[in-house]
Design an enzyme around this catalytic site. Structure first.
Site, mmCIF file in Angstrom:
data_model
loop_
_atom_site.group_PDB
_atom_site.id
_atom_site.type_symbol
_atom_site.label_atom_id
_atom_site.label_comp_id
_atom_site.label_asym_id
_atom_site.label_seq_id
_atom_site.Cartn_x
_atom_site.Cartn_y
_atom_site.Cartn_z
ATOM 1 N N LYS A 193 0.837 -1.203 0.000
ATOM 2 C CA LYS A 193 0.000 0.000 0.000
ATOM 3 C C LYS A 193 0.870 1.251 0.000
ATOM 4 O O LYS A 193 0.612 2.214 -0.727
ATOM 5 C CB LYS A 193 -0.919 -0.001 1.234
ATOM 6 C CG LYS A 193 -2.024 -1.054 1.180
ATOM 7 C CD LYS A 193 -2.746 -1.227 2.516
ATOM 8 C CE LYS A 193 -3.759 -2.369 2.431
ATOM 9 N NZ LYS A 193 -4.461 -2.646 3.699
ATOM 10 N N GLN A 226 -4.804 -1.582 9.860
ATOM 11 C CA GLN A 226 -4.662 -2.899 9.226
ATOM 12 C C GLN A 226 -5.224 -3.989 10.132
ATOM 13 O O GLN A 226 -4.932 -4.024 11.332
ATOM 14 C CB GLN A 226 -3.184 -3.159 8.899
ATOM 15 C CG GLN A 226 -2.921 -4.440 8.124
ATOM 16 C CD GLN A 226 -3.493 -4.433 6.711
ATOM 17 O OE1 GLN A 226 -3.622 -3.389 6.071
ATOM 18 N NE2 GLN A 226 -3.848 -5.594 6.210
ATOM 19 N N ASP A 282 -11.086 2.697 4.368
ATOM 20 C CA ASP A 282 -11.385 1.268 4.258
ATOM 21 C C ASP A 282 -12.885 1.029 4.064
ATOM 22 O O ASP A 282 -13.296 -0.053 3.634
ATOM 23 C CB ASP A 282 -10.969 0.552 5.554
ATOM 24 C CG ASP A 282 -9.713 -0.286 5.398
ATOM 25 O OD1 ASP A 282 -9.418 -0.712 4.265
ATOM 26 O OD2 ASP A 282 -9.048 -0.526 6.413
HETATM 27 N N1 GUN Z 1 -6.753 -7.010 6.178
HETATM 28 C C1 GUN Z 1 -7.047 -7.722 5.084
HETATM 29 N N2 GUN Z 1 -7.634 -6.936 4.165
HETATM 30 C C2 GUN Z 1 -7.716 -5.714 4.698
HETATM 31 C C3 GUN Z 1 -8.208 -4.474 4.238
HETATM 32 O O1 GUN Z 1 -8.733 -4.314 3.135
HETATM 33 N N3 GUN Z 1 -8.079 -3.421 5.088
HETATM 34 C C4 GUN Z 1 -7.544 -3.558 6.306
HETATM 35 N N4 GUN Z 1 -7.486 -2.475 7.065
HETATM 36 N N5 GUN Z 1 -7.075 -4.682 6.766
HETATM 37 C C5 GUN Z 1 -7.158 -5.751 5.965
#
Ligand code: GUN
Length: 278
Positions: free
Chosen positions: A38, A82, A105
């Site tokens: 990311k 996350q 998100d």
């Molecule tokens: N863990 C797995 N996929 C995601 C996601 O799209 N966002 C976040 N914050 N954590 C994750």
């Protein structure tokens, strides 16, 4: 990338670069790897991103306080915590603590609710990416039988909702671990979305010829022939299913990159719609 061009236009118009803050708790290896992806992609498109790493001994109150600081900081447009979080932290409380206007998100109940009623603000990155993949590949969604396997809040539930909205018009079946006869449903699918996290769950006899398959699974399976000791496979047995499918996304490389692009898109949207940013 389109997001890059749109970020350039935004900053060329005199705005500061969109600002994303990612909170990573602990050292879950897959999470650390996603977060690196990311951050790298954000840098490439001109988004200011920083990862705030905290040990897995952080208390819930400390984590909520950190989110409170980012909520109050007008220089921060997007906040992403996350997942998964350590057991001692209530993930729902953390998700609800993020300012819905910075919730890139799209996990906050306010944003989930908005998506559900067909008035989304931030669509979670994975379902958003799936809709873009389907639309850009000219897949007929209108009237299609769409079968979603997996009912997570991150993927299954939101993609089922999106596919059934008035601008998509699929007929949606949502399958899960208690579905009595999974193959009965998956065999009817024109569009099959697999998002359960079970390696190679979907086999050739479970799909019909001509199906469009979106494989969201990212599973690590042991592989002594690889230097790192594992390889990544999806929820779909790609080798078996690919010959029957009209279209199929590979793992790795299918949905993942699109997901990151959508997170960056949401971050730009957060900057552009911020009530306070300049
Ligand atoms: N863990 C797995 N996929 C995601 C996601 O799209 N966002 C976040 N914050 N954590 C994750």
């Amino acid at each position: 990338m389109e997001v890059q061009a749109d970020v350039s236009s935004w900053t060329a118009a005199g705005h500061r670069p969109p600002c994303l803050r990612v909170i990573l708790v602990g050292d879950h290896p897959a999470s650390a790897s996603y977060v690196r992806g990311k951050r790298k992609a954000a840098a490439e498109v001109g988004i200011d991103s920083e990862t705030l790493r905290r040990p897995d001994t952080i208390t819930q109150d400390e984590l909520l306080a950190l989110i409170g600081e980012l909520n109050a900081d007008d220089a921060v447009d997007g906040i992403l915590v996350q997942l998964p979080l350590p057991e001692h932290i209530d993930a729902d409380a953390v998700i609800e603590a993020v300012d819905p206007a910075k919730d890139v998100d799209g996990f906050h109940p306010e944003n989930t609710g908005r998506l559900f009623i067909g008035a989304p603000r931030f669509i979670p990155a994975t379902p958003f990416g799936i809709m873009e993949l389907l639309r850009r590949s000219d897949v007929v969604i209108e009237g299609a039988e769409a079968v979603v396997v997996g009912r997570s809040n991150i993927v299954g539930k939101p993609i089922a909702s999106l596919l059934g909205q008035r601008d998509a018009n699929a007929t949606v079946t949502l399958c899960h671990s208690r579905t009595r006869d999974l193959a009965l449903h998956t065999r009817r699918a024109d569009i099959l979305i697999a998002a359960v996290g079970r390696p190679n769950l979907i086999t050739a006899e479970m799909v019909k010829t001509g199906v469009t398959v979106i494989d969201v699974g990212i599973n690590r399976v042991d592989d002594a022939s690889r230097e790192r000791g594992y390889r990544l496979v999806g929820d779909v047995d790609f080798e078996q299913v690919a010959p029957k499918a009209a279209r199929i996304t590979p793992v790795p490389g299918g949905v993942g990159p699109m997901t990151i692009a959508m997170l960056l898109r949401n971050t730009l949207t957060a900057a552009q719609t911020s009530p306070v940013a300049t």
